[in-house]
Design an enzyme around this catalytic site. Sequence first.
Site, PDB file in Angstrom:
ATOM      1  N   LYS A  98      39.676  36.137  49.823  1.00  0.00           N
ATOM      2  CA  LYS A  98      39.773  36.527  48.421  1.00  0.00           C
ATOM      3  C   LYS A  98      38.506  36.079  47.713  1.00  0.00           C
ATOM      4  O   LYS A  98      38.163  34.889  47.722  1.00  0.00           O
ATOM      5  CB  LYS A  98      41.006  35.892  47.788  1.00  0.00           C
ATOM      6  CG  LYS A  98      41.187  36.278  46.332  1.00  0.00           C
ATOM      7  CD  LYS A  98      42.476  35.745  45.772  1.00  0.00           C
ATOM      8  CE  LYS A  98      42.628  36.104  44.311  1.00  0.00           C
ATOM      9  NZ  LYS A  98      43.835  35.499  43.731  1.00  0.00           N
ATOM     10  N   ARG A 109      43.373  40.024  34.131  1.00  0.00           N
ATOM     11  CA  ARG A 109      43.466  38.920  33.157  1.00  0.00           C
ATOM     12  C   ARG A 109      44.237  39.374  31.931  1.00  0.00           C
ATOM     13  O   ARG A 109      45.026  38.617  31.371  1.00  0.00           O
ATOM     14  CB  ARG A 109      42.055  38.434  32.764  1.00  0.00           C
ATOM     15  CG  ARG A 109      41.186  38.033  33.943  1.00  0.00           C
ATOM     16  CD  ARG A 109      41.415  36.619  34.411  1.00  0.00           C
ATOM     17  NE  ARG A 109      41.098  36.468  35.833  1.00  0.00           N
ATOM     18  CZ  ARG A 109      39.895  36.207  36.343  1.00  0.00           C
ATOM     19  NH1 ARG A 109      38.867  36.032  35.547  1.00  0.00           N
ATOM     20  NH2 ARG A 109      39.722  36.112  37.646  1.00  0.00           N
ATOM     21  N   ARG A 127      36.267  31.150  38.962  1.00  0.00           N
ATOM     22  CA  ARG A 127      37.021  30.554  40.061  1.00  0.00           C
ATOM     23  C   ARG A 127      36.123  30.295  41.285  1.00  0.00           C
ATOM     24  O   ARG A 127      36.590  30.321  42.420  1.00  0.00           O
ATOM     25  CB  ARG A 127      38.153  31.487  40.483  1.00  0.00           C
ATOM     26  CG  ARG A 127      39.094  31.935  39.374  1.00  0.00           C
ATOM     27  CD  ARG A 127      40.370  32.488  39.970  1.00  0.00           C
ATOM     28  NE  ARG A 127      41.182  33.261  39.045  1.00  0.00           N
ATOM     29  CZ  ARG A 127      41.940  32.733  38.079  1.00  0.00           C
ATOM     30  NH1 ARG A 127      41.966  31.442  37.894  1.00  0.00           N
ATOM     31  NH2 ARG A 127      42.663  33.522  37.309  1.00  0.00           N
ATOM     32  N   GLU A 130      38.270  32.374  57.167  1.00  0.00           N
ATOM     33  CA  GLU A 130      39.467  32.105  56.361  1.00  0.00           C
ATOM     34  C   GLU A 130      40.694  32.795  56.966  1.00  0.00           C
ATOM     35  O   GLU A 130      41.787  32.230  56.992  1.00  0.00           O
ATOM     36  CB  GLU A 130      39.249  32.586  54.919  1.00  0.00           C
ATOM     37  CG  GLU A 130      38.289  31.734  54.101  1.00  0.00           C
ATOM     38  CD  GLU A 130      38.972  30.500  53.502  1.00  0.00           C
ATOM     39  OE1 GLU A 130      40.126  30.212  53.848  1.00  0.00           O
ATOM     40  OE2 GLU A 130      38.319  29.829  52.668  1.00  0.00           O
ATOM     41  N   LYS A 188      40.702  40.929  49.698  1.00  0.00           N
ATOM     42  CA  LYS A 188      40.836  41.298  48.292  1.00  0.00           C
ATOM     43  C   LYS A 188      39.569  40.950  47.534  1.00  0.00           C
ATOM     44  O   LYS A 188      39.094  39.832  47.695  1.00  0.00           O
ATOM     45  CB  LYS A 188      42.017  40.520  47.736  1.00  0.00           C
ATOM     46  CG  LYS A 188      42.299  40.728  46.290  1.00  0.00           C
ATOM     47  CD  LYS A 188      43.401  39.825  45.859  1.00  0.00           C
ATOM     48  CE  LYS A 188      43.576  40.028  44.371  1.00  0.00           C
ATOM     49  NZ  LYS A 188      44.488  39.106  43.803  1.00  0.00           N
ATOM     50  N   SER A 240      42.831  45.462  40.168  1.00  0.00           N
ATOM     51  CA  SER A 240      42.877  46.034  38.826  1.00  0.00           C
ATOM     52  C   SER A 240      41.582  46.734  38.422  1.00  0.00           C
ATOM     53  O   SER A 240      41.609  47.809  37.821  1.00  0.00           O
ATOM     54  CB  SER A 240      43.220  44.931  37.822  1.00  0.00           C
ATOM     55  OG  SER A 240      42.286  43.870  37.897  1.00  0.00           O
ATOM     56  N   TYR A 250      47.985  49.919  42.604  1.00  0.00           N
ATOM     57  CA  TYR A 250      48.740  50.257  41.399  1.00  0.00           C
ATOM     58  C   TYR A 250      49.127  51.737  41.370  1.00  0.00           C
ATOM     59  O   TYR A 250      49.916  52.144  40.531  1.00  0.00           O
ATOM     60  CB  TYR A 250      47.928  49.871  40.149  1.00  0.00           C
ATOM     61  CG  TYR A 250      47.662  48.381  40.101  1.00  0.00           C
ATOM     62  CD1 TYR A 250      48.645  47.497  39.659  1.00  0.00           C
ATOM     63  CD2 TYR A 250      46.457  47.839  40.551  1.00  0.00           C
ATOM     64  CE1 TYR A 250      48.431  46.129  39.654  1.00  0.00           C
ATOM     65  CE2 TYR A 250      46.220  46.471  40.546  1.00  0.00           C
ATOM     66  CZ  TYR A 250      47.219  45.621  40.096  1.00  0.00           C
ATOM     67  OH  TYR A 250      47.012  44.265  40.102  1.00  0.00           O
TER      68      TYR A 250
END
Length: 331
Positions: free
Chosen positions: A203, A213, A224, A240, A255, A281, A320
């Site tokens: 990620k 957000r 982040r 990972e 992602k 998004s 989505y």
Amino acid sequence: METNPEVTGPTIRPRRLRTTPALRRMVAETSVEARQLVLPLFVREDISEPVAISSMPGVLQHTRSSLRAAVTEAAELGLGGVMLFGVPATKDAEGSGAIDPQGILNLAITDVVAEVGDALTVMSDLCLDEFTDHGHCGVLTPDGQVDNDRTLAAYAAMARAQAHAGVDMVGPSGMMDGQVAVVRAALDAAEYQDVSVLAYSAKYASAFFGPFREAVGSSLQGDRRTYQQDAANAREGVREALLDVAEGADLVMVKPAMAYLDVVRRVRDAVDVPVAAYQVSGEYAMLEAAAANGWIDREPAILESLTSIRRAGADVVLTYWATEVARLLAR
Ligand code: PBG
């Protein structure tokens, strides 16, 4: 070279296989199917009507009752699953609403399972950022750093709460080291051996999460980058994913999707569990905005984006557009 007067062009013609729709369909290497798609859904506490998310046209913050209708439709269309995100009315430094059995996400899990039973895989985001007033994915040290190991304890409690609410699969998405092992151990110790783990493994600290957000009313200041990955690193994404498989992940995820298709492919080749990719998004917003301006042909662009994510190696795609695409595929 001797020339044959009867040959006026090449004998090997790849175009032959593109002649008719039936032939193209027969030889297609990749397909997009409803069963491979997972619909992310937002459920917000303390609203009486669904609320539109302006940066994600067509996506809503659901009430508990509109959420039930959305998952019923998803089940009828044969989607693979739904991924639930909670938007609480109040947040605090510890993100305690994530663990509270009466927290919005835990209540929504129970609602959704009651509605669809085993017809859909019910998944939930396992992360603190929707519940913390500072917007980070974990709890903070006194000097404001994200505290990896104290966050793991919160994730363990959150995993138990979600399992108790009836979830089928949890999605630890906070990128804390060791999160999959801790979540797996917490589930097993509470006798939830059958609850599976979809690990957000690779990620990235991505600008493509922007509209999310707004979707979760995030109060994040800053970024982040101390826990999510650097966009420069593909090999680290594979590392990972391998760590998460070793810690007990049932599926691993990359992602965002479209800007990281090379990582999807490398992870697919490196692991022997199913690989998911999350079309996030910003990917949704970008294409919807271009389509709204008449700059791109919306439906073919959506289908092409999903085909490309599947071709890169994703077995499962969070998008989505899942419901809409399932309807398109059925017609
Ligand atoms: C973390 C989480 C995020 C998304 C899914 N899970 C936000 C983040 O990491 O900043 C983003 C999804 C999207 O952009 O569609 N709980």
